[in-house]
Design a protein around this motif. Structure first.
Motif, PDB file in Angstrom:
ATOM      1  N   SER A 179      -6.828   1.456   0.584  1.00 44.93           N
ATOM      2  CA  SER A 179      -4.887   1.797   0.857  1.00 44.93           C
ATOM      3  C   SER A 179      -5.269   3.308   1.368  1.00 44.93           C
ATOM      4  O   SER A 179      -4.524   4.434   1.591  1.00 44.93           O
TER       5      SER A 179
ATOM      6  N   ASN B 162      -9.309  -6.425   5.308  1.00 44.05           N
ATOM      7  CA  ASN B 162      -7.451  -6.715   4.535  1.00 44.05           C
ATOM      8  C   ASN B 162      -7.697  -8.380   4.618  1.00 44.05           C
ATOM      9  O   ASN B 162      -8.638  -8.945   5.728  1.00 44.05           O
TER      10      ASN B 162
ATOM     11  N   HIS C 100       1.035   4.402  -3.639  1.00 43.45           N
ATOM     12  CA  HIS C 100       1.313   5.565  -3.156  1.00 43.45           C
ATOM     13  C   HIS C 100       2.172   6.373  -3.749  1.00 43.45           C
ATOM     14  O   HIS C 100       1.922   7.715  -3.569  1.00 43.45           O
TER      15      HIS C 100
ATOM     16  N   ASP D  95      -7.064  -5.187  -1.542  1.00 44.79           N
ATOM     17  CA  ASP D  95      -6.990  -4.690  -0.659  1.00 44.79           C
ATOM     18  C   ASP D  95      -6.320  -3.446  -0.476  1.00 44.79           C
ATOM     19  O   ASP D  95      -6.395  -2.751  -0.643  1.00 44.79           O
ATOM     20  N   VAL D  96      -4.946  -4.197  -1.251  1.00 41.39           N
ATOM     21  CA  VAL D  96      -3.711  -3.238  -1.298  1.00 41.39           C
ATOM     22  C   VAL D  96      -3.931  -1.386  -2.308  1.00 41.39           C
ATOM     23  O   VAL D  96      -3.208  -1.179  -1.647  1.00 41.39           O
ATOM     24  N   VAL D  97      -5.086  -1.766  -2.470  1.00 41.49           N
ATOM     25  CA  VAL D  97      -5.402  -0.755  -3.240  1.00 41.49           C
ATOM     26  C   VAL D  97      -6.802  -0.214  -3.289  1.00 41.49           C
ATOM     27  O   VAL D  97      -6.766   0.914  -2.365  1.00 41.49           O
TER      28      VAL D  97
ATOM     29  N   LYS E 235       1.053  -1.303   0.069  1.00 39.90           N
ATOM     30  CA  LYS E 235       0.425   0.065   0.139  1.00 39.90           C
ATOM     31  C   LYS E 235       0.639   1.739   0.173  1.00 39.90           C
ATOM     32  O   LYS E 235       0.523   2.482  -0.567  1.00 39.90           O
ATOM     33  N   GLU E 236       1.734   1.402   0.375  1.00 43.99           N
ATOM     34  CA  GLU E 236       2.822   2.205   0.985  1.00 43.99           C
ATOM     35  C   GLU E 236       3.437   2.837  -0.366  1.00 43.99           C
ATOM     36  O   GLU E 236       3.468   3.787  -1.153  1.00 43.99           O
TER      37      GLU E 236
END
Length: 419
Positions: A334, A308, A72, A329-331, A68-69
């Motif tokens: 986030s 998640n 972005h 979920d990671v998108v 996720k970090e």
């Protein structure tokens, strides 16, 4: 419940930077902290509390936070992505002893929170509860480790405090931003498929912070919310539910008072939301909700992972084979994490209307990210999850090269949390 995978499908293998297990000397409850990666000596990831939480689960969540970090990362922005981490406590948050367990866990994790791990609410916990327990544990901030990385600590504290003070229609801005991001992910997928929002029906599992906000934004965008699920079961209406009435009748855990249901609303079994006659499913409650043994009930075209890791790897493979698209979920979820850092680092937070600025920035960022993921998936002939992980894998080396893992000699300053 089957044994959960340590990571979703297509997730590249990784050995966490640090993994530890804590045992509460009073109750015997166990807690976990996994630091998947550091950037400039700091990592980010929430703290969840649920019965049955495991170290393997927390490790998968920590790896997801790294993704996720990285997703972005914008070299033009002030926000510099952090490493990924996650905390978890194996305890029912409704247990009368839960709060004291939380406080003791935070005391045990004090060295990490003080210097390297920024955390906040996740499943089973609210930010208000985390803040209160953080103070009682002798810490002055749940995100204090990030402040030495900021240009102006005082300004960052002011921006975050101002943002958390904002309410929209009686709901805090912090509780709405994540749902805005999930809704925008769904709307971007609908646009890519040429489907108008008014043609789409949606079922939401969970009406807590994330699920409730998602239901509100999707309903206001024109989608028909035909089913919602909470701990008591599923409430459904093929003609559409009154989302605002349901949200107003929630308790602190997202459970709806059935007294507000209308004559056309039906009470169904727990997992009835899975088979709802809808184009979109939004699992926004627990991990591992969609499994190989129940995925065949799903007729929706899209699953947007607001929670998640709600879709097990084997279930996702079966869903993909029959044409169901899982937006990962990671998108999808986030935006909450990113909003904290957009505000702290100063990309947003100084406009006269903080809510409008937050929603505008979130919509723009999520539209761009989801569009990029879907385009990568089409180009590669892969799934959105595989495409998201490929994008993150492209960005992680640049982040490491520019900022490194460690920040020698930097220690956090004691600063109050955003409240």
């Amino acid at each position: 419940m089957p044994t959960p995978p340590s990571m979703p499908p297509s997730m590249p293998p990784s050995t966490p930077f640090m993994s530890l297990t804590w045992t509460d000397h009073v109750t015997g409850r166990r807690g976990f902290l996994v630091v998947d990666r550091l950037v400039r000596g700091v990592c980010s990831g929430g703290l969840r509390m649920r019965p049955g939480c495991t170290l393997e689960e927390v490790a998968g969540l920590a790896r997801g936070m790294t993704m996720k970090e990285a997703l972005h990362y914008d070299p033009r922005a002030r926000y510099v992505p952090l490493g990924g981490a996650k905390g978890g406590i194996d305890c029912d948050p409704r247990d009368p002893a839960a709060y004291e367990v939380l406080v003791r866990y935070l005391r045990a994790m004090r060295p990490y929170i003080a210097d390297s791990w920024t955390t906040g609410e996740d499943l089973g916990l609210t930010q208000e509860l985390v803040d209160r327990a953080t103070a009682e544990a002798g810490l002055t901030s749940c995100v204090q480790a990030v402040y030495p990385l900021l240009d102006d600590e005082a300004a960052a504290r002011r921006r975050l405090a101002d943002a958390f003070a904002v309410e929209v229609d009686g709901i805090g801005l912090d509780a709405l931003v994540g749902g805005c991001g999930v809704a925008e992910s769904v709307l971007t997928a609908l646009d890519a498929a040429g489907m108008a929002p008014g043609q789409a029906r949606v079922a939401v599992q969970g009406l807590g912070t994330m699920g409730g906000a998602t239901a509100r934004f999707l309903a206001r965008a024109g989608l028909t919310v035909v089913a919602v699920a909470d701990i008591k079961g599923t409430v459904a209406n093929p003609d559409g539910l009154d989302v605002e009435a349901l949200l107003a009748a929630r308790d602190a855990y997202g459970t709806v008072d059935r007294a507000v249901l209308r004559p056309g609303d039906r009470e169904l079994a727990d997992e009835a939301w899975l088979s709802a006659d809808a184009e979109v499913l939004v699992p926004a409650a627990v991990s591992y909700a969609v499994r190989p043994d129940n995925q065949a009930r799903i007729t929706a075209r899209w699953i947007a992972e607001a929670a998640n890791m709600p879709v097990l790897a084997d279930a996702e493979r079966l869903l993909t084979a029959r044409g169901v698209t899982v937006l990962p979920d990671v998108v999808v979820n986030s935006a909450t994490n990113a909003w904290w850092w957009w505000t702290l680092f100063g990309d947003i937070g100084d406009a006269p209307d903080l809510a409008d600025e937050a929603f505008t920035h979130t919509r723009r960022a999520m539209r761009a990210l989801v569009g990029e993921v879907l385009a990568r998936a089409r180009r590669d002939g892969s799934t959105p999850r595989a495409a998201a992980h490929a994008l993150a894998a492209d960005r992680l080396p640049e982040i490491t090269e520019r900022f490194g893992w460690y920040a020698p000699g930097v220690r956090a300053t004691a600063l109050p949390c955003h409240t």
